[in-house]
Motif scaffolding. Structure first.
Motif, PDB file in Angstrom:
ATOM      1  N   LYS A  45     -16.881 -48.404  53.327  1.00 34.14           N
ATOM      2  CA  LYS A  45     -16.432 -47.385  52.379  1.00 34.14           C
ATOM      3  C   LYS A  45     -15.007 -46.937  52.712  1.00 34.14           C
ATOM      4  CE  LYS A  45     -17.886 -43.098  50.190  1.00 34.14           C
ATOM      5  NZ  LYS A  45     -18.923 -42.062  50.117  1.00 34.14           N
ATOM      6  N   ASP A  46     -14.748 -46.709  54.008  1.00 34.49           N
ATOM      7  CA  ASP A  46     -13.390 -46.342  54.418  1.00 34.49           C
ATOM      8  C   ASP A  46     -12.406 -47.479  54.156  1.00 34.49           C
ATOM      9  OD1 ASP A  46     -14.062 -43.797  55.210  1.00 34.49           O
ATOM     10  OD2 ASP A  46     -14.294 -44.305  57.330  1.00 34.49           O
ATOM     11  N   PHE A  48     -12.653 -49.675  51.723  1.00 32.09           N
ATOM     12  CA  PHE A  48     -12.443 -49.658  50.275  1.00 32.09           C
ATOM     13  C   PHE A  48     -11.477 -48.544  49.883  1.00 32.09           C
ATOM     14  CE2 PHE A  48     -13.603 -48.236  45.978  1.00 32.09           C
ATOM     15  CZ  PHE A  48     -13.448 -49.424  45.284  1.00 32.09           C
ATOM     16  N   ASN A  49     -11.557 -47.410  50.565  1.00 28.08           N
ATOM     17  CA  ASN A  49     -10.695 -46.264  50.255  1.00 28.08           C
ATOM     18  C   ASN A  49      -9.326 -46.348  50.923  1.00 28.08           C
ATOM     19  OD1 ASN A  49     -12.538 -44.975  48.550  1.00 28.08           O
ATOM     20  ND2 ASN A  49     -13.601 -44.055  50.279  1.00 28.08           N
ATOM     21  N   VAL A  51      -8.465 -46.473  54.157  1.00 24.97           N
ATOM     22  CA  VAL A  51      -8.273 -45.747  55.417  1.00 24.97           C
ATOM     23  C   VAL A  51      -7.610 -46.630  56.473  1.00 24.97           C
ATOM     24  CG1 VAL A  51      -9.490 -44.613  57.340  1.00 24.97           C
ATOM     25  CG2 VAL A  51     -10.172 -44.150  54.972  1.00 24.97           C
TER      26      VAL A  51
END
Length: 197
Positions: A45-46, A48-49, A51
């Motif tokens: 998720k990180d 994908f975002n 980070v």
């Protein structure tokens, strides 16, 4: 190294598991060292975002498969590895039965599987194996490390031939003629035999 890599019990196990009379070393033995320096776990998720956009992430921290179902990997732990404070591998039991993609899988998609991840931990000398089509990843623990040895076998597909390794053997004058015919045949894909004309 050869005594462990080409151990007759390991060879017979792989043959039986793959249901074949012939197996081949898919690649040369690999010593793996993982040093996890991040404070938090790396997540899809990180990723994908964005980070990790400016970071170099060296390590298989996202869920993935290595290869098709004809590959079997053996991992030998060279130090004690525990679930709480050590970087370690996780795999998703039963995922080898699916048609998996070589692309990374999200943590969310893995959470939707009926089976839960299993931690590959144990004392130094512990051996575990998985098929190349099994979803797996490395779980990081802050300031932790792991050291292991990997052996890979296949029915003959996906052999990773490397001339540099062959040159290294020649420079060290290693005599492959001391191996049994069966063991020499297992290495034939990554260290081809001399052909007689």
């Amino acid at each position: 190294l050869l005594d462990i890599w080409l151990n007759s019990d390991v060879v017979e196990f792989v043959k039986s598991f793959l249901g074949t009379e012939k197996i081949y070393a898919r690649e040369y033995p690999r010593l793996i060292y993982t040093k996890y320096i991040y404070k938090n776990s790396i997540t899809s998720k990180d990723d994908f975002n964005g980070v990790y956009k400016n970071l170099i992430i060296n390590g298989p921290y996202f869920w993935h498969v290595d290869h098709t179902a004809g590959l079997v990997n053996f991992h030998v732990l060279l130090q004690d590895v525990n679930e709480i404070s050590s970087a370690h591998m996780q795999f998703l039991s039963g995922s080898n039965k699916y048609f998996n993609s070589r692309d990374a899988y999200s943590d969310e998609s893995v959470n939707n599987f009926k089976n839960k991840p299993i931690n590959c931990v144990g004392k130094k000398g512990t051996i575990y194996f998985h098929q190349g089509n099994t979803l797996h990843r490395v779980v990081g623990r802050c300031n932790s490390e792991r050291l292991g040895l990997i052996f890979s076998f296949s029915k003959g597909a996906g052999i990773e031939f490397d001339p540099d390794h062959i040159l290294s053997l020649m420079e060290n004058k290693y005599d492959l003629g001391t191996l049994s015919k069966e063991k020499r045949e297992i290495l034939n894909g990554i260290i081809p035999k001399k052909r007689m004309i």
